[in-house]
Design a protein around this motif. Sequence first.
Motif, PDB file in Angstrom:
ATOM      1  N   GLY A 135      25.938  40.930  39.212  1.00  0.00           N
ATOM      2  CA  GLY A 135      27.194  41.302  39.850  1.00  0.00           C
ATOM      3  C   GLY A 135      28.156  41.691  38.710  1.00  0.00           C
ATOM      4  N   SER A 136      29.332  41.983  38.943  1.00  0.00           N
ATOM      5  CA  SER A 136      30.227  42.386  37.770  1.00  0.00           C
ATOM      6  C   SER A 136      30.835  41.234  37.355  1.00  0.00           C
ATOM      7  CB  SER A 136      31.283  43.224  38.491  1.00  0.00           C
ATOM      8  OG  SER A 136      32.367  43.532  37.481  1.00  0.00           O
ATOM      9  N   PHE A 137      31.054  41.215  35.919  1.00  0.00           N
ATOM     10  CA  PHE A 137      31.742  40.318  35.137  1.00  0.00           C
ATOM     11  C   PHE A 137      33.121  40.043  35.790  1.00  0.00           C
ATOM     12  CE2 PHE A 137      33.322  38.237  31.211  1.00  0.00           C
ATOM     13  CZ  PHE A 137      32.636  37.255  31.060  1.00  0.00           C
ATOM     14  N   ALA A 138      33.811  40.859  35.995  1.00  0.00           N
ATOM     15  CA  ALA A 138      35.141  41.059  36.290  1.00  0.00           C
ATOM     16  C   ALA A 138      35.565  40.203  37.411  1.00  0.00           C
ATOM     17  CB  ALA A 138      35.657  42.421  36.687  1.00  0.00           C
ATOM     18  N   TRP A 139      34.700  40.241  38.460  1.00  0.00           N
ATOM     19  CA  TRP A 139      34.789  39.081  39.558  1.00  0.00           C
ATOM     20  C   TRP A 139      34.901  38.070  39.173  1.00  0.00           C
ATOM     21  CZ3 TRP A 139      36.677  41.770  43.109  1.00  0.00           C
ATOM     22  CH2 TRP A 139      36.380  43.307  43.573  1.00  0.00           C
ATOM     23  N   LEU A 140      33.937  37.410  38.242  1.00  0.00           N
ATOM     24  CA  LEU A 140      33.941  35.965  37.765  1.00  0.00           C
ATOM     25  C   LEU A 140      35.383  35.820  37.187  1.00  0.00           C
ATOM     26  CD1 LEU A 140      30.496  35.678  35.992  1.00  0.00           C
ATOM     27  CD2 LEU A 140      31.318  34.693  38.237  1.00  0.00           C
ATOM     28  N   ILE A 141      36.050  36.635  36.286  1.00  0.00           N
ATOM     29  CA  ILE A 141      37.038  36.665  35.690  1.00  0.00           C
ATOM     30  C   ILE A 141      38.222  36.239  36.724  1.00  0.00           C
ATOM     31  CG2 ILE A 141      38.956  37.335  34.357  1.00  0.00           C
ATOM     32  CD1 ILE A 141      36.341  36.635  32.999  1.00  0.00           C
ATOM     33  N   LEU A 142      38.245  36.836  37.876  1.00  0.00           N
ATOM     34  CA  LEU A 142      39.145  36.768  38.880  1.00  0.00           C
ATOM     35  C   LEU A 142      39.121  35.716  39.705  1.00  0.00           C
ATOM     36  CD1 LEU A 142      41.285  38.109  40.937  1.00  0.00           C
ATOM     37  CD2 LEU A 142      39.436  39.124  42.204  1.00  0.00           C
ATOM     38  N   VAL A 143      37.986  35.251  39.960  1.00  0.00           N
ATOM     39  CA  VAL A 143      37.814  33.941  40.767  1.00  0.00           C
ATOM     40  C   VAL A 143      38.128  32.714  39.841  1.00  0.00           C
ATOM     41  CG1 VAL A 143      36.134  32.441  42.282  1.00  0.00           C
ATOM     42  CG2 VAL A 143      35.912  35.035  42.103  1.00  0.00           C
ATOM     43  N   GLN A 144      37.728  32.911  38.568  1.00  0.00           N
ATOM     44  CA  GLN A 144      38.249  31.727  37.812  1.00  0.00           C
ATOM     45  C   GLN A 144      39.786  31.549  37.533  1.00  0.00           C
ATOM     46  OE1 GLN A 144      36.377  32.875  33.892  1.00  0.00           O
ATOM     47  NE2 GLN A 144      34.446  32.424  34.629  1.00  0.00           N
ATOM     48  N   ALA A 145      40.406  32.658  37.349  1.00  0.00           N
ATOM     49  CA  ALA A 145      41.805  32.487  37.484  1.00  0.00           C
ATOM     50  C   ALA A 145      42.453  31.800  38.765  1.00  0.00           C
ATOM     51  CB  ALA A 145      42.389  33.996  37.428  1.00  0.00           C
ATOM     52  N   PHE A 184      34.320  25.377  45.264  1.00  0.00           N
ATOM     53  CA  PHE A 184      34.098  26.553  45.744  1.00  0.00           C
ATOM     54  C   PHE A 184      33.988  27.660  44.705  1.00  0.00           C
ATOM     55  CE2 PHE A 184      37.204  23.830  48.015  1.00  0.00           C
ATOM     56  CZ  PHE A 184      36.846  24.316  49.320  1.00  0.00           C
ATOM     57  N   TYR A 185      34.282  27.159  43.300  1.00  0.00           N
ATOM     58  CA  TYR A 185      33.997  28.489  42.437  1.00  0.00           C
ATOM     59  C   TYR A 185      32.430  28.640  42.275  1.00  0.00           C
ATOM     60  CZ  TYR A 185      33.603  30.887  38.139  1.00  0.00           C
ATOM     61  OH  TYR A 185      33.006  31.870  37.039  1.00  0.00           O
ATOM     62  N   ILE A 186      31.680  27.577  42.202  1.00  0.00           N
ATOM     63  CA  ILE A 186      30.091  27.755  41.814  1.00  0.00           C
ATOM     64  C   ILE A 186      29.557  28.588  42.903  1.00  0.00           C
ATOM     65  CG2 ILE A 186      29.780  25.444  43.075  1.00  0.00           C
ATOM     66  CD1 ILE A 186      28.184  26.926  39.968  1.00  0.00           C
ATOM     67  N   GLU A 187      29.956  28.365  44.352  1.00  0.00           N
ATOM     68  CA  GLU A 187      29.493  29.286  45.191  1.00  0.00           C
ATOM     69  C   GLU A 187      29.820  30.731  45.030  1.00  0.00           C
ATOM     70  OE1 GLU A 187      30.567  27.658  49.037  1.00  0.00           O
ATOM     71  OE2 GLU A 187      29.774  25.850  48.660  1.00  0.00           O
ATOM     72  N   SER A 188      31.156  31.071  44.279  1.00  0.00           N
ATOM     73  CA  SER A 188      31.423  32.320  44.322  1.00  0.00           C
ATOM     74  C   SER A 188      30.651  32.861  43.163  1.00  0.00           C
ATOM     75  CB  SER A 188      32.872  32.386  44.019  1.00  0.00           C
ATOM     76  OG  SER A 188      33.790  32.076  45.019  1.00  0.00           O
ATOM     77  N   GLN A 189      30.313  31.922  42.137  1.00  0.00           N
ATOM     78  CA  GLN A 189      29.558  32.316  40.860  1.00  0.00           C
ATOM     79  C   GLN A 189      28.161  32.622  41.114  1.00  0.00           C
ATOM     80  OE1 GLN A 189      30.308  31.020  37.144  1.00  0.00           O
ATOM     81  NE2 GLN A 189      28.223  30.604  36.664  1.00  0.00           N
ATOM     82  N   ILE A 190      27.408  31.998  41.972  1.00  0.00           N
ATOM     83  CA  ILE A 190      26.173  32.171  42.615  1.00  0.00           C
ATOM     84  C   ILE A 190      26.160  33.763  43.234  1.00  0.00           C
ATOM     85  CG2 ILE A 190      24.430  31.238  44.239  1.00  0.00           C
ATOM     86  CD1 ILE A 190      25.234  28.451  43.359  1.00  0.00           C
ATOM     87  N   ALA A 191      27.060  33.785  44.041  1.00  0.00           N
ATOM     88  CA  ALA A 191      27.317  35.249  44.842  1.00  0.00           C
ATOM     89  C   ALA A 191      27.058  36.190  43.875  1.00  0.00           C
ATOM     90  CB  ALA A 191      28.482  35.057  45.878  1.00  0.00           C
ATOM     91  N   VAL A 192      28.091  36.091  43.006  1.00  0.00           N
ATOM     92  CA  VAL A 192      28.099  37.350  42.058  1.00  0.00           C
ATOM     93  C   VAL A 192      26.869  37.329  40.965  1.00  0.00           C
ATOM     94  CG1 VAL A 192      29.378  38.290  40.195  1.00  0.00           C
ATOM     95  CG2 VAL A 192      30.677  37.193  41.944  1.00  0.00           C
ATOM     96  N   VAL A 193      26.464  36.196  40.465  1.00  0.00           N
ATOM     97  CA  VAL A 193      25.456  36.366  39.493  1.00  0.00           C
ATOM     98  C   VAL A 193      24.207  36.538  40.015  1.00  0.00           C
ATOM     99  CG1 VAL A 193      24.228  34.955  37.670  1.00  0.00           C
ATOM    100  CG2 VAL A 193      26.614  34.793  37.967  1.00  0.00           C
ATOM    101  N   SER A 194      23.752  36.013  41.299  1.00  0.00           N
ATOM    102  CA  SER A 194      22.279  35.849  41.825  1.00  0.00           C
ATOM    103  C   SER A 194      22.230  37.153  42.703  1.00  0.00           C
ATOM    104  CB  SER A 194      21.846  34.495  42.335  1.00  0.00           C
ATOM    105  OG  SER A 194      22.040  33.587  41.529  1.00  0.00           O
ATOM    106  N   TYR A 195      23.167  37.289  43.600  1.00  0.00           N
ATOM    107  CA  TYR A 195      23.102  38.181  44.812  1.00  0.00           C
ATOM    108  C   TYR A 195      23.904  39.477  44.304  1.00  0.00           C
ATOM    109  CZ  TYR A 195      21.991  33.635  47.049  1.00  0.00           C
ATOM    110  OH  TYR A 195      21.200  32.754  47.283  1.00  0.00           O
ATOM    111  N   GLY A 196      24.549  39.415  43.348  1.00  0.00           N
ATOM    112  CA  GLY A 196      25.363  40.644  42.928  1.00  0.00           C
ATOM    113  C   GLY A 196      26.401  41.170  43.855  1.00  0.00           C
ATOM    114  N   LEU A 197      27.285  40.283  44.887  1.00  0.00           N
ATOM    115  CA  LEU A 197      28.034  40.645  45.458  1.00  0.00           C
ATOM    116  C   LEU A 197      29.484  40.851  44.977  1.00  0.00           C
ATOM    117  CD1 LEU A 197      27.516  38.012  48.264  1.00  0.00           C
ATOM    118  CD2 LEU A 197      26.399  40.161  48.150  1.00  0.00           C
ATOM    119  N   GLY A 198      30.117  41.551  45.659  1.00  0.00           N
ATOM    120  CA  GLY A 198      31.675  42.044  44.969  1.00  0.00           C
ATOM    121  C   GLY A 198      32.434  42.499  46.382  1.00  0.00           C
TER     122      GLY A 198
END
Length: 383
Positions: A256-266, A328-342
């Motif tokens: 997925g996009s690295f930008a989504w991870l930054i948003l969810v981290q914030a 909650f964040y780890i599930e979002s990270q798996i969605a972005v990193v593994s499944y490429g969701l956004g």
Amino acid sequence: MLKMIAREWRALWHDPWLLALVSYVPLLLALALWGLFSAAVPRQLPVALVDLDNTQLSRELGRQIEASPVSEAVSFHSENAAIDAMKRGRVFALVLIPSRFSAQLQSGKQPTLEIRYNGQFLLVGKLLHSSLQQSLAPALQALGRTQLLAHGVPAVQANLHISPLTFQITPLFNQSSNYVAFLMPPLFIALFQIVAMLIFVNALNRELDQPSYGHWLAHTRRNLTVKWLVYLPLAVLQSAVMMVLLYGYLGLPINGSFAWLILVQAVMLSAVFLWVCMIFFLLQDKARIVSFCTALFAPAFAFMGATFPVHEMPLLAQCWRVMMPSSFYIESQIAVVSYGLGGTEIAQELCRYLGFLLLLLPISGLIWLRKRSYRSQGLEEQA
């Protein structure tokens, strides 16, 4: 507002411990974690080999164990010595080849090849279980195939008898079974959640030492906003640097996009700051605030479900897990990193953080109580 932000930056600059937390301490901790798992895959785990048969076949089995990159055969002359070595932790598994093992196989009997694993180390035991099966099976299958061919069984049928099914196990998003890809992301998340908590705790605790704390308390909303504006970007920058290290420098796969991870981290770090605010206004004691916050966030890694399935956890653990923003964040990270969701999917994930806004209610109540307490103290002093 700008003057308040400048005041916060000056206070940060003159606070050595807080300055360390926002600069080099997270980097040193991250490098220490990476050093622990930099080998990526465990190699040459010692396996006790007791060869009581001493034939060409048993020696071939020993060579197969030695040829595996995961295991390293260590010869023992007796079963008791091998068991003692396994109890002392010198070896993680034991392979016992009984006497007349080869002769019984060639005569059509079914001898027992004993393999024991130290189940105390779950991951090591599972890894050796798979590795030893893959190492020993080819040599034994070759002997069985030779015997079938000697009895006149056609080669095609012999192959079907020996291995009727062929399995292929492929981890979908970690094809090399890399421990760095498996453990480092959740460990980094747990680490930076604690570091972000300590940063905000120290920033708030500093106000308790100020003689003007009563005045600071009178403008709590503005002062908390200033601290959020100063320390949230610093905390996000720290975690972003570590994500660049993982998915950029170390080359871990990300779909997925690295930008989504930054948003969810914030959003996750903002939820952590809400917890810190509530505990700060509840306890108003520096040592107790640090201790309580550390105890709350310490089991974050265990509650992420990386090493133990979440649905098998007891109810108390699941309730504690829900209180952790990192869960909650780890599930979002798996969605972005593994499944490429956004996009839409990430927006749905962010909605799950809305529950943390309920913390604003007790925070508001506690601030009102603290203000009233300071006003009462001021009237008493004037009297």
